[in-house]
Structures are given as C-alpha cells and as structure tokens.
Design a protein around this motif. Structure first.
Motif, PDB file in Angstrom:
ATOM      1  N   LEU A  65      32.486  38.151  42.718  1.00  0.00           N
ATOM      2  CA  LEU A  65      33.158  37.110  41.927  1.00  0.00           C
ATOM      3  C   LEU A  65      34.458  37.595  41.302  1.00  0.00           C
ATOM      4  CD1 LEU A  65      30.128  35.430  40.143  1.00  0.00           C
ATOM      5  CD2 LEU A  65      31.384  34.621  42.153  1.00  0.00           C
ATOM      6  N   GLY A  66      34.729  38.877  41.410  1.00  0.00           N
ATOM      7  CA  GLY A  66      35.972  39.394  40.846  1.00  0.00           C
ATOM      8  C   GLY A  66      35.934  39.448  39.332  1.00  0.00           C
ATOM      9  N   LEU A  67      37.109  39.540  38.745  1.00  0.00           N
ATOM     10  CA  LEU A  67      37.252  39.639  37.290  1.00  0.00           C
ATOM     11  C   LEU A  67      37.485  38.259  36.709  1.00  0.00           C
ATOM     12  CD1 LEU A  67      39.476  42.772  37.286  1.00  0.00           C
ATOM     13  CD2 LEU A  67      37.604  42.468  35.666  1.00  0.00           C
ATOM     14  N   GLN A  68      36.600  37.855  35.809  1.00  0.00           N
ATOM     15  CA  GLN A  68      36.726  36.536  35.210  1.00  0.00           C
ATOM     16  C   GLN A  68      36.810  36.655  33.695  1.00  0.00           C
ATOM     17  OE1 GLN A  68      34.482  33.234  37.231  1.00  0.00           O
ATOM     18  NE2 GLN A  68      33.225  34.966  37.881  1.00  0.00           N
ATOM     19  N   PHE A  69      37.730  35.900  33.112  1.00  0.00           N
ATOM     20  CA  PHE A  69      37.937  35.885  31.678  1.00  0.00           C
ATOM     21  C   PHE A  69      36.793  35.174  30.966  1.00  0.00           C
ATOM     22  CE2 PHE A  69      39.994  35.508  27.678  1.00  0.00           C
ATOM     23  CZ  PHE A  69      39.853  34.198  27.256  1.00  0.00           C
ATOM     24  N   LEU A  70      36.307  35.810  29.903  1.00  0.00           N
ATOM     25  CA  LEU A  70      35.221  35.236  29.113  1.00  0.00           C
ATOM     26  C   LEU A  70      35.728  34.690  27.780  1.00  0.00           C
ATOM     27  CD1 LEU A  70      32.291  37.794  29.473  1.00  0.00           C
ATOM     28  CD2 LEU A  70      32.018  35.314  29.530  1.00  0.00           C
ATOM     29  N   ALA A  93      47.682  40.844  38.374  1.00  0.00           N
ATOM     30  CA  ALA A  93      47.280  39.824  37.403  1.00  0.00           C
ATOM     31  C   ALA A  93      48.502  39.115  36.839  1.00  0.00           C
ATOM     32  CB  ALA A  93      46.471  40.451  36.268  1.00  0.00           C
ATOM     33  N   VAL A  94      48.285  37.879  36.437  1.00  0.00           N
ATOM     34  CA  VAL A  94      49.318  37.116  35.742  1.00  0.00           C
ATOM     35  C   VAL A  94      48.766  36.721  34.379  1.00  0.00           C
ATOM     36  CG1 VAL A  94      48.589  34.899  36.748  1.00  0.00           C
ATOM     37  CG2 VAL A  94      50.923  35.172  35.903  1.00  0.00           C
ATOM     38  N   ARG A  95      49.615  36.814  33.382  1.00  0.00           N
ATOM     39  CA  ARG A  95      49.199  36.464  32.026  1.00  0.00           C
ATOM     40  C   ARG A  95      49.390  34.977  31.810  1.00  0.00           C
ATOM     41  NH1 ARG A  95      48.976  39.252  26.814  1.00  0.00           N
ATOM     42  NH2 ARG A  95      48.159  37.675  25.417  1.00  0.00           N
ATOM     43  N   GLU A  96      48.319  34.317  31.378  1.00  0.00           N
ATOM     44  CA  GLU A  96      48.416  32.896  31.073  1.00  0.00           C
ATOM     45  C   GLU A  96      49.331  32.719  29.863  1.00  0.00           C
ATOM     46  OE1 GLU A  96      45.020  29.692  31.276  1.00  0.00           O
ATOM     47  OE2 GLU A  96      45.140  30.537  29.240  1.00  0.00           O
ATOM     48  N   SER A  97      50.257  31.782  29.955  1.00  0.00           N
ATOM     49  CA  SER A  97      51.301  31.696  28.939  1.00  0.00           C
ATOM     50  C   SER A  97      50.766  31.290  27.573  1.00  0.00           C
ATOM     51  CB  SER A  97      52.386  30.721  29.381  1.00  0.00           C
ATOM     52  OG  SER A  97      51.817  29.452  29.644  1.00  0.00           O
ATOM     53  N   GLN A  98      49.751  30.454  27.503  1.00  0.00           N
ATOM     54  CA  GLN A  98      49.256  29.982  26.211  1.00  0.00           C
ATOM     55  C   GLN A  98      47.889  30.531  25.853  1.00  0.00           C
ATOM     56  OE1 GLN A  98      51.016  28.179  24.031  1.00  0.00           O
ATOM     57  NE2 GLN A  98      52.720  28.351  25.453  1.00  0.00           N
ATOM     58  N   GLY A  99      47.092  30.812  26.825  1.00  0.00           N
ATOM     59  CA  GLY A  99      45.695  31.144  26.539  1.00  0.00           C
ATOM     60  C   GLY A  99      45.396  32.613  26.382  1.00  0.00           C
ATOM     61  N   GLY A 100      46.390  33.475  26.604  1.00  0.00           N
ATOM     62  CA  GLY A 100      46.192  34.898  26.379  1.00  0.00           C
ATOM     63  C   GLY A 100      45.511  35.655  27.497  1.00  0.00           C
ATOM     64  N   LYS A 101      44.797  34.963  28.324  1.00  0.00           N
ATOM     65  CA  LYS A 101      43.987  35.677  29.301  1.00  0.00           C
ATOM     66  C   LYS A 101      44.818  36.156  30.483  1.00  0.00           C
ATOM     67  CE  LYS A 101      42.596  31.596  31.948  1.00  0.00           C
ATOM     68  NZ  LYS A 101      41.461  30.673  32.222  1.00  0.00           N
ATOM     69  N   LEU A 102      44.272  37.175  31.153  1.00  0.00           N
ATOM     70  CA  LEU A 102      44.823  37.623  32.422  1.00  0.00           C
ATOM     71  C   LEU A 102      44.046  36.945  33.546  1.00  0.00           C
ATOM     72  CD1 LEU A 102      45.234  41.460  31.790  1.00  0.00           C
ATOM     73  CD2 LEU A 102      47.065  39.778  32.033  1.00  0.00           C
ATOM     74  N   ILE A 103      44.781  36.457  34.525  1.00  0.00           N
ATOM     75  CA  ILE A 103      44.177  35.879  35.723  1.00  0.00           C
ATOM     76  C   ILE A 103      44.389  36.892  36.837  1.00  0.00           C
ATOM     77  CG2 ILE A 103      44.240  33.972  37.365  1.00  0.00           C
ATOM     78  CD1 ILE A 103      45.494  32.328  34.978  1.00  0.00           C
ATOM     79  N   PHE A 104      43.278  37.378  37.390  1.00  0.00           N
ATOM     80  CA  PHE A 104      43.349  38.472  38.350  1.00  0.00           C
ATOM     81  C   PHE A 104      43.257  37.996  39.793  1.00  0.00           C
ATOM     82  CE2 PHE A 104      43.135  42.290  35.774  1.00  0.00           C
ATOM     83  CZ  PHE A 104      42.620  41.845  34.572  1.00  0.00           C
ATOM     84  N   GLY A 105      43.914  38.754  40.663  1.00  0.00           N
ATOM     85  CA  GLY A 105      43.668  38.602  42.080  1.00  0.00           C
ATOM     86  C   GLY A 105      42.311  39.195  42.422  1.00  0.00           C
ATOM     87  N   GLN A 106      41.933  39.079  43.694  1.00  0.00           N
ATOM     88  CA  GLN A 106      40.588  39.503  44.078  1.00  0.00           C
ATOM     89  C   GLN A 106      40.472  41.008  44.258  1.00  0.00           C
ATOM     90  OE1 GLN A 106      42.850  37.666  45.700  1.00  0.00           O
ATOM     91  NE2 GLN A 106      42.399  37.550  47.892  1.00  0.00           N
ATOM     92  N   GLY A 107      41.594  41.691  44.204  1.00  0.00           N
ATOM     93  CA  GLY A 107      41.570  43.147  44.314  1.00  0.00           C
ATOM     94  C   GLY A 107      41.812  43.626  45.740  1.00  0.00           C
TER      95      GLY A 107
END
Lengths: 113, 119
Positions: free
Chosen positions: B41-46, A92-106
C-alpha cells in the motif's frame, strides 16, 4: 488532486555508473518536491528538496535532482553509483494546505559491484 | 542533535486490542506527522499535529486517533485492531508548522518507525 508517480519499480545499475530514478508529478500551483531514501527496516532519510529557484538541486550523499516544469518531472541522479546506495527511494510532493507528504510508490535501487 | 525517536520498536497485538505508539520530535520542531507503511500500500498519511491541535487527517477510520502533548511529543492510538493494521508506522517532525503558514515547505524528518503486528 496532487500526486507523484515513480514509473519504475526497480532500477539496476553497476557500481561506478551514473544512476537515475524517475519521478513525475501532478500539482495545482507551485510544486514542493522531495526525495527520501529508506534502508531495510529503517525510517526515511531526507535527501533533497525543490521549492523554487535553480532547477538543479544538490542534496546529501552526492545525490542531485533536476526539476523540469515542462515535463513535470523531478528525477533523482547521481554521477557514480555506490553499492551502499542500494535502497528504496521515494519521491514526494508536499500538499499545499494540508501539510502532508504525498508519496510515490517507491523505486528499489540495486547497485551491483 | 537527536533525531526523531519512536517507541516501541516492535509491538505485537491480537485482533480487537488497542495499540499505543509514541513519538518524540526533534527539539524545536512543533509539527508531528504520522504515516502508515503497509505492504503493498505504500506510504499513507495518517495524521498531522501542530501546537497541540490536530490539523489534518488522512483517509483512515476514526479508530485511528492521537494527540500531541505540550512538549510536542505525540501518541498514536489504534483501537479495535484488525489484521490489516499490521504495518510500519512512521512518525516525522518539522519546524514551523502553522507558524510558517500552511504552505510551509520545511522538510519532514522521520523516525525509525514502530513495527505493529496484529495476530
């Protein structure tokens, strides 16, 4: 837009052999990268992160990851795999401003005895 | 130290109903995040809450909403449930949300999830 990719849906390794789970990233600015593991019907467990500094990051359960800026990769490694390492691994990479983690598909890791 | 807790473990609803999922963060953590893990769909931020405010939301319709309470626990509400809402909903918490700056890179710790099934 920031993104991560895990090019392998599944990795099969024999117990005792080294393992590598691949991850590549695309970010603008400095990357904040993470690895998580998920066991069946469980939440995610944090393994390690790269923020800055040494390109080789050591984490939990004997895992480590190598940050390579020129190849935009952050591969997860372990010198000697255990059957109990069998699980689903997420980069995962952390979005710099939005706080969220963006994940790979696993990547499903299977370690056979 | 207790980890992130979520309730209920499983939730079964029918189409059109409302679901409420709850999350308690690790003590001292002020930020709570919600993610959906749906098959294929994997892991999606809510949603992301910090200090009681919604700070960011993912690409989900408005029928997904939530709130964060003064004790930093959080609730996710899903209205007018649809079959495709069936998923594992994961809550995570981290320390130093806005206090650490928007660029805060503290890791997020996840709870065990709530499995929502919509019939």
């Amino acid at each position: 837009a920031q993104s991560v990719a895990q090019p392998e849906d599944q990795v099969n390794v024999a117990e005792g052999n080294p393992l590598t789970v691949k991850c590549t990233y695309s970010v603008s600015g400095n990357p904040y990268l993470f690895w998580y593991v998920q066991y069946p019907n469980r939440g995610l467990q944090f393994l390690l992160k790269y923020i800055t500094g040494d390109n080789l990051v050591k984490g939990s359960y004997g895992f480590e990851a190598e940050f390579n800026k020129s190849q935009t990769s952050f591969h997860l490694k372990k010198p000697s795999a255990l059957v109990s390492d069998s699980a689903l691994y997420f980069c995962a990479v952390r979005e710099s401003q939005g706080g969220k983690l963006i994940f790979g598909q696993g990547t499903e890791l299977s370690v056979k005895p | 130290e207790a980890g992130v807790t979520q309730s209920p473990t499983h939730l079964i609803k029918t189409r059109g109903q409302q679901a409420t999922l709850r999350c308690s963060p690790i003590s001292g953590h002020t930020s709570v995040y919600w993610y959906q893990q749906a098959l294929g769909l994997g892991l999606q931020f809510l949603l992301w809450y910090d200090e009681g405010e919604e700070r960011n939301r993912g690409n989900f319709p408005p029928r997904f909403s939530g709130r964060q309470f003064p004790n930093y626990s959080s609730e996710l509400n899903v209205n007018a449930l649809e079959l495709e809402d069936s998923a594992l909903y994961l809550c995570a918490s981290s320390s130093a949300g806005l206090a650490g700056g928007y660029g805060s890179y503290n890791e997020q710790f996840f709870g065990p999830g709530t499995r929502l099934t919509v019939l």
